[in-house]
Design a protein around this motif. Structure first.
Motif, PDB file in Angstrom:
ATOM      1  N   UNK A 207       0.802  -1.194   0.154  1.00  0.00           N
ATOM      2  CA  UNK A 207      -0.140   0.058   0.048  1.00  0.00           C
ATOM      3  C   UNK A 207       0.892   1.225   0.083  1.00  0.00           C
ATOM      4  N   UNK A 208       0.325   2.285  -0.404  1.00  0.00           N
ATOM      5  CA  UNK A 208       0.969   3.668  -0.347  1.00  0.00           C
ATOM      6  C   UNK A 208       0.937   4.273   0.974  1.00  0.00           C
ATOM      7  N   UNK A 209       1.914   4.962   1.766  1.00  0.00           N
ATOM      8  CA  UNK A 209       1.726   5.677   2.864  1.00  0.00           C
ATOM      9  C   UNK A 209       1.882   7.028   2.104  1.00  0.00           C
ATOM     10  N   UNK A 210       0.792   7.920   2.043  1.00  0.00           N
ATOM     11  CA  UNK A 210       0.716   9.311   1.314  1.00  0.00           C
ATOM     12  C   UNK A 210       1.055  10.116   2.417  1.00  0.00           C
ATOM     13  N   UNK A 211       2.338  10.743   2.400  1.00  0.00           N
ATOM     14  CA  UNK A 211       2.608  11.625   3.080  1.00  0.00           C
ATOM     15  C   UNK A 211       2.403  13.161   2.803  1.00  0.00           C
ATOM     16  N   UNK A 212       1.477  13.920   3.189  1.00  0.00           N
ATOM     17  CA  UNK A 212       1.044  15.203   2.789  1.00  0.00           C
ATOM     18  C   UNK A 212       1.824  16.492   3.320  1.00  0.00           C
ATOM     19  N   UNK A 213       2.070  17.315   2.393  1.00  0.00           N
ATOM     20  CA  UNK A 213       2.747  18.461   2.765  1.00  0.00           C
ATOM     21  C   UNK A 213       2.447  19.736   2.139  1.00  0.00           C
ATOM     22  N   UNK A 214       2.608  20.853   2.829  1.00  0.00           N
ATOM     23  CA  UNK A 214       2.301  22.253   2.147  1.00  0.00           C
ATOM     24  C   UNK A 214       3.566  23.143   1.903  1.00  0.00           C
ATOM     25  N   UNK A 215       3.552  23.585   0.688  1.00  0.00           N
ATOM     26  CA  UNK A 215       4.827  24.527   0.476  1.00  0.00           C
ATOM     27  C   UNK A 215       4.369  25.970   0.559  1.00  0.00           C
ATOM     28  N   UNK A 216       4.615  26.808   1.606  1.00  0.00           N
ATOM     29  CA  UNK A 216       4.039  28.008   1.734  1.00  0.00           C
ATOM     30  C   UNK A 216       4.980  29.057   1.584  1.00  0.00           C
ATOM     31  N   UNK A 217       4.677  30.144   0.742  1.00  0.00           N
ATOM     32  CA  UNK A 217       5.737  31.242   0.605  1.00  0.00           C
ATOM     33  C   UNK A 217       5.146  32.336   1.362  1.00  0.00           C
ATOM     34  N   UNK A 218       6.198  32.736   2.306  1.00  0.00           N
ATOM     35  CA  UNK A 218       5.695  33.710   3.301  1.00  0.00           C
ATOM     36  C   UNK A 218       6.203  34.982   2.787  1.00  0.00           C
ATOM     37  N   UNK A 219       6.878  35.106   1.739  1.00  0.00           N
ATOM     38  CA  UNK A 219       7.543  36.382   1.224  1.00  0.00           C
ATOM     39  C   UNK A 219       6.870  37.052   0.225  1.00  0.00           C
ATOM     40  N   UNK A 220       7.014  38.249   0.077  1.00  0.00           N
ATOM     41  CA  UNK A 220       6.710  39.351  -0.951  1.00  0.00           C
ATOM     42  C   UNK A 220       6.929  38.915  -2.327  1.00  0.00           C
ATOM     43  N   UNK A 221       7.747  37.785  -2.608  1.00  0.00           N
ATOM     44  CA  UNK A 221       8.316  37.738  -3.887  1.00  0.00           C
ATOM     45  C   UNK A 221       7.976  36.240  -4.300  1.00  0.00           C
ATOM     46  N   UNK A 222       7.651  36.114  -5.531  1.00  0.00           N
ATOM     47  CA  UNK A 222       7.418  34.498  -5.968  1.00  0.00           C
ATOM     48  C   UNK A 222       8.766  33.636  -5.972  1.00  0.00           C
ATOM     49  N   UNK A 223       8.678  32.515  -5.698  1.00  0.00           N
ATOM     50  CA  UNK A 223       9.868  31.583  -5.484  1.00  0.00           C
ATOM     51  C   UNK A 223       9.671  30.464  -6.466  1.00  0.00           C
ATOM     52  N   UNK A 224      10.501  30.300  -7.522  1.00  0.00           N
ATOM     53  CA  UNK A 224      10.804  29.236  -8.318  1.00  0.00           C
ATOM     54  C   UNK A 224      11.155  28.143  -7.774  1.00  0.00           C
ATOM     55  N   UNK A 225      10.681  26.790  -7.749  1.00  0.00           N
ATOM     56  CA  UNK A 225      10.795  25.510  -7.218  1.00  0.00           C
ATOM     57  C   UNK A 225      11.047  24.466  -7.994  1.00  0.00           C
TER      58      UNK A 225
END
Length: 245
Positions: free
Chosen positions: A152-170
């Motif tokens: 089975x898959x253990x589906x670990x969930x995450x949130x990528x949050x950008x707290x800055x005033x500029x866009x971040x290319x990932x």
């Protein structure tokens, strides 16, 4: 830059296939479908690229080094003292092998850092949002992956949050991290090398200022494995970062 070129190539390839044939209506792909094709193309290229970690510049340098070595060997063959020099080289090589055989492999260094720092994007805030189990994981209506019999898959969930005033290319796909998780059974599992668009180890995109993106990590584990108290780590260049979830 390479990820952008691969995406362009994948889109162009899809457009060529779509436009061929008589009277075939052009199919408009969604952003998620384009991302899926781009990630799959990148995955295939990386899988068969022996210089993936070195880059093309170092690959060229390695080729140049090989040519220089060939030139050196030709000079040695023309030298009148070649026989003596070869004996000395053989002796030195034997000493080097003896010395190397006594060296123990260096231990992987470990340190505790935040998940954002471990991924190489310290400006982001990456939070762990829990885990669930699923025999089949679906991303939208365009892609699914099956764990297989007994797993089975253990589906670990995450949130990528950008707290800055500029866009971040990932570009998580291009930064060559290995994600591992240790479950209560004491075994350590490596995250699936999928080409999901929204997977922590393959995500390529922009997290806009004060915005967030949800991603996952899939770990294929035996059915019945407990999924509480998971310990996570990220490995980069033989350095293991321990993550507190």
């Amino acid at each position: 830059m390479m990820g952008r070129n691969i995406k362009m190539a994948a889109v162009a390839f899809t457009a060529i296939i779509t436009l061929t044939g008589c009277g075939t209506k052009l199919y408009d792909m969604t952003d998620e479908e384009q991302g899926l094709i781009a990630n799959y193309s990148a995955y295939v290229v990386a899988k068969h690229n022996i210089y993936q970690q070195d880059g093309m510049t170092n690959a060229t340098e390695k080729r140049g080094d090989m040519e220089d070595a060939d030139d050196t060997e030709k000079v040695d063959e023309a030298s009148p003292d070649n026989s003596l020099s070869q004996d000395n080289k053989t002796s030195e090589a034997g000493n080097d092998k003896s010395s190397n055989s006594q060296k123990e492999p260096s231990a992987t260094q470990e340190k505790k850092v935040s998940l954002a720092e471990a991924t190489g994007y310290g400006s982001l805030e990456i939070t762990y949002d829990g885990v669930n189990e699923s025999d089949v994981y679906n991303e939208g209506s365009y892609y699914s992956i099956t764990a297989g019999s007994g797993n089975t898959f253990a589906v670990m969930k995450f949130t990528l949050k950008n707290p800055t005033d500029e866009d971040i290319n990932v570009d998580m796909f291009g930064n060559a991290r290995t994600y591992k998780a240790t479950f209560p059974d004491g075994k350590e599992y490596t995250a699936e090398g999928t080409f999901l668009t929204y997977s922590l180890n393959t995500f390529q995109g922009t997290v806009k200022a004060h915005d967030a993106v949800d991603v996952v990590l899939l770990f294929k584990i035996p059915q019945g494995t407990a999924c509480d108290n998971i310990k996570m780590s990220v490995i980069k260049d033989n350095e293991k970062s321990l993550i507190e979830l």
